[in-house]
Scaffold this motif. Structure first.
Motif, short mmCIF file in Angstrom:
data_model
loop_
_atom_site.label_atom_id
_atom_site.label_comp_id
_atom_site.label_asym_id
_atom_site.label_seq_id
_atom_site.Cartn_x
_atom_site.Cartn_y
_atom_site.Cartn_z
N ASP A 37 76.11 12.89 36.97
CA ASP A 37 77.03 12.92 38.10
C ASP A 37 76.59 13.92 39.17
O ASP A 37 77.15 13.93 40.26
N ARG A 38 75.63 14.77 38.83
CA ARG A 38 75.18 15.77 39.79
C ARG A 38 73.91 15.29 40.47
O ARG A 38 73.00 14.80 39.81
N GLN A 39 73.84 15.47 41.76
CA GLN A 39 72.63 15.11 42.48
C GLN A 39 71.92 16.38 42.88
O GLN A 39 72.48 17.23 43.60
N PRO A 40 70.69 16.57 42.46
CA PRO A 40 69.99 17.81 42.78
C PRO A 40 69.78 17.98 44.27
O PRO A 40 69.66 17.02 45.03
N LEU A 41 69.75 19.22 44.69
CA LEU A 41 69.37 19.56 46.05
C LEU A 41 67.87 19.30 46.19
O LEU A 41 67.11 19.46 45.23
N PHE A 61 66.46 22.02 53.57
CA PHE A 61 67.01 21.28 52.44
C PHE A 61 67.67 20.00 52.93
O PHE A 61 68.19 19.94 54.05
N GLU A 62 67.66 18.99 52.07
CA GLU A 62 68.45 17.78 52.32
C GLU A 62 69.81 17.99 51.68
O GLU A 62 70.09 17.53 50.58
N GLY A 63 70.66 18.70 52.34
CA GLY A 63 71.98 19.02 51.82
C GLY A 63 72.25 20.50 51.96
O GLY A 63 71.33 21.32 52.04
N GLU A 64 73.52 20.84 52.01
CA GLU A 64 73.91 22.23 52.18
C GLU A 64 73.66 23.00 50.89
O GLU A 64 73.99 22.53 49.79
N SER A 65 73.10 24.20 51.00
CA SER A 65 72.69 24.96 49.82
C SER A 65 73.47 26.26 49.70
O SER A 65 73.52 27.05 50.64
N ASP A 66 74.06 26.46 48.52
CA ASP A 66 74.58 27.77 48.17
C ASP A 66 73.44 28.58 47.57
O ASP A 66 72.54 28.02 46.94
N LEU A 82 69.40 29.27 43.27
CA LEU A 82 69.90 28.06 43.93
C LEU A 82 70.53 27.14 42.90
O LEU A 82 70.27 27.28 41.69
N PRO A 83 71.35 26.20 43.33
CA PRO A 83 71.77 25.14 42.41
C PRO A 83 70.55 24.30 42.03
O PRO A 83 69.44 24.53 42.52
N GLU A 84 70.74 23.32 41.16
CA GLU A 84 69.62 22.48 40.73
C GLU A 84 68.88 21.93 41.95
O GLU A 84 69.48 21.31 42.83
N THR A 130 71.47 30.13 59.66
CA THR A 130 71.75 28.90 58.94
C THR A 130 72.06 27.85 60.00
O THR A 130 72.86 28.11 60.91
N SER A 131 71.44 26.71 59.91
CA SER A 131 71.63 25.70 60.95
C SER A 131 71.42 24.31 60.38
O SER A 131 70.98 24.14 59.24
N GLU A 132 71.74 23.30 61.18
CA GLU A 132 71.55 21.91 60.81
C GLU A 132 70.70 21.23 61.86
O GLU A 132 70.76 21.56 63.05
N GLU A 133 69.90 20.26 61.41
CA GLU A 133 69.07 19.49 62.32
C GLU A 133 69.14 18.02 61.93
O GLU A 133 69.64 17.66 60.86
N ALA A 134 68.61 17.17 62.80
CA ALA A 134 68.56 15.72 62.56
C ALA A 134 69.94 15.18 62.19
O ALA A 134 70.11 14.48 61.19
N GLY A 135 70.92 15.54 63.03
CA GLY A 135 72.25 15.02 62.82
C GLY A 135 72.92 15.51 61.55
O GLY A 135 73.77 14.82 60.98
N GLY A 136 72.55 16.69 61.10
CA GLY A 136 73.16 17.25 59.90
C GLY A 136 72.49 16.88 58.61
O GLY A 136 72.93 17.28 57.53
N SER A 137 71.38 16.12 58.67
CA SER A 137 70.70 15.70 57.44
C SER A 137 69.76 16.77 56.90
O SER A 137 69.34 16.73 55.75
N ILE A 138 69.39 17.73 57.74
CA ILE A 138 68.53 18.83 57.32
C ILE A 138 69.29 20.14 57.49
O ILE A 138 69.78 20.45 58.57
N HIS A 139 69.38 20.90 56.41
CA HIS A 139 70.06 22.19 56.43
C HIS A 139 69.00 23.29 56.28
O HIS A 139 68.24 23.29 55.32
#
Length: 410
Positions: A37-41, A61-66, A82-84, A130-139
């Motif tokens: 159920d978990r999708q890796p970063l 990253f492809e997704g927001e990272s804690d 990092l998370p997985e 911390t920022s987003e690019e490509a319409g929020g797809s790159i964090h």
């Protein structure tokens, strides 16, 4: 094909590999009913720029990272937990530069990943952006590393919080407590019809490695939270694949293979710690790996099992990349414990394709205790006092490694 096309193709490939990992080859993952159920970063890019006083680290990253930032001393390191995470960028993208003297990254436990940055001088990591690019797809995460004085760095180490919020249920907490025990498999090299190297005074490598393994076992058993198993306890031949299989059957957290080889350069002496690499770090490393791997074939050993499908091979490569991070960490701990106490050769951490180190999910090191081709080394290798003291130092390095691993688990 443009650079953007290549990057897009790479992301697609890694996404497919991740989906196949969950759907087709669950046996390579830890037992976790919720893992599907978990999708890796996915870390798609990383780079370092700067000099000896200031360095900038940029990660996409492809997704927001804690993340959690921590510091370690002796040697000085910065740890980013990092998370997985799947590190999908090329290794050459993230190389040490200036203030950052070494870079390692990989899996650090179930659902976790870790990046470790060695420091050429005491430093502090500051989150610059911390920022987003490509319409929020790159964090993007941007850190600036700047030098600090020794007192400030020591305070950072003391303030580093290694405890995670308790988000698990009672059953999970019990499982975590049980996992605090580190299982070490000691592998005395050679044995039986495979005697290994022979010294000028008739010392046999198979006997030296077994005697040292027994001393190391006794030293490790004095440490809390460590369980020890051995691949052989008598003069028995084991193929390299059987040694790897034994480590996996024991669910080993570490495999330590012990040797005392012979080389043509009789003046060369001292200990060396080897970790696995597809390409040898130098001619000596390649020569010793070829010798060890060839001896297994001559003695009738079967080759290591090959992955039956291309998909399995990809997953094994992913697991092996993560495992090599921990193998390198252990190698550095061994060298640090030996320094000033046990003679080391120049550049004592080396890499080569030793078959006994090829378990994809077991961090492994091969310790050359010395060279039987050198008369001074042979005297030490057969000396009980030297053996006991050196085994104690090696056990201390494992204890320090265990403390680092536990810090990442809790």
């Amino acid at each position: 094909m443009t650079g953007a096309d290549v990057q897009g193709w790479r992301r697609c490939l890694w996404t497919c590999c991740l989906l196949v990992t969950v759907a087709c080859v669950p046996a390579l993952a830890r037992d976790d009913p919720q893992s599907a159920d978990r999708q890796p970063l996915v870390a798609i890019d990383a780079r370092i720029a700067g000099d000896e006083n200031r360095v900038r680290l940029v990660m996409d990253f492809e997704g927001e990272s804690d993340f959690k930032l921590r510091y370690l001393a002796e040697p000085n390191r910065v740890v980013i937990d990092l998370p997985e995470t799947v590190f999908a960028f090329e290794n050459k993208s993230l190389v040490a530069r200036g203030l950052i003297s070494a870079v390692r990254y990989g899996k650090s436990g179930e659902g976790r990943a870790r990046m470790v940055f060695g420091l050429a001088a005491p430093a502090r990591f500051e989150l610059a952006d911390t920022s987003e690019e490509a319409g929020g797809s790159i964090h993007r995460l941007v850190f600036d590393a700047v030098t600090v004085d020794a007192q400030t760095f020591a305070a950072q180490v003391d303030d580093s919080d290694w405890l995670e919020p308790d988000l698990k249920g009672p059953a999970d907490r019990n499982a975590s407590a049980a996992s605090d025990t580190l299982t070490i498999v000691i592998d005395p090299g050679h044995g039986g019809i495979d005697g290994g190297a022979e010294g000028a005074d008739g010392s046999m490598e198979k006997n030296i490695s077994l005697a040292f393994a027994e001393a190391l076992k006794r030293a490790l058993e004095q440490e809390d939270g460590i369980r020890v198993a051995m691949t052989r306890t008598d003069d028995t031949f084991l193929s390299l694949s059987a040694r790897v299989r034994k480590a996996r059957e024991e669910k080993a957290d570490l495999l330590i293979s012990l040797h005392a080889d012979s080389i043509r350069v009789r003046s060369l002496r001292g200990a060396t710690v080897y970790t696995l690499s597809d390409k040898a770090s130098d001619v000596l490393a390649q020569s010793l790996a070829d010798q060890e791997n060839r001896d297994d074939v001559l003695a009738g050993g079967a080759s290591l099992d090959e992955a039956p499908e291309a998909v399995a091979a990809i997953l094994v490569d992913l697991a092996r990349t993560e495992t090599r991070v921990f193998s390198s960490d252990l190698a550095q701990e061994v060298i640090h414990s030996f320094e000033g106490q046990v003679k080391l050769i120049n550049n004592p951490h080396r890499q080569a394709g030793f078959k006994v180190l090829q378990a994809p999910d077991v961090p492994s090191v091969l310790v050359e205790l010395g060279y039987l081709s050198n008369s001074e080394d042979e005297k030490l290798l057969t000396d009980e006092t030297w053996r006991k003291n050196t085994a104690r130092l090696l056990a201390q390095s494992v204890h320090k490694y265990r403390q680092t691993i536990l810090a990442g688990r809790h």
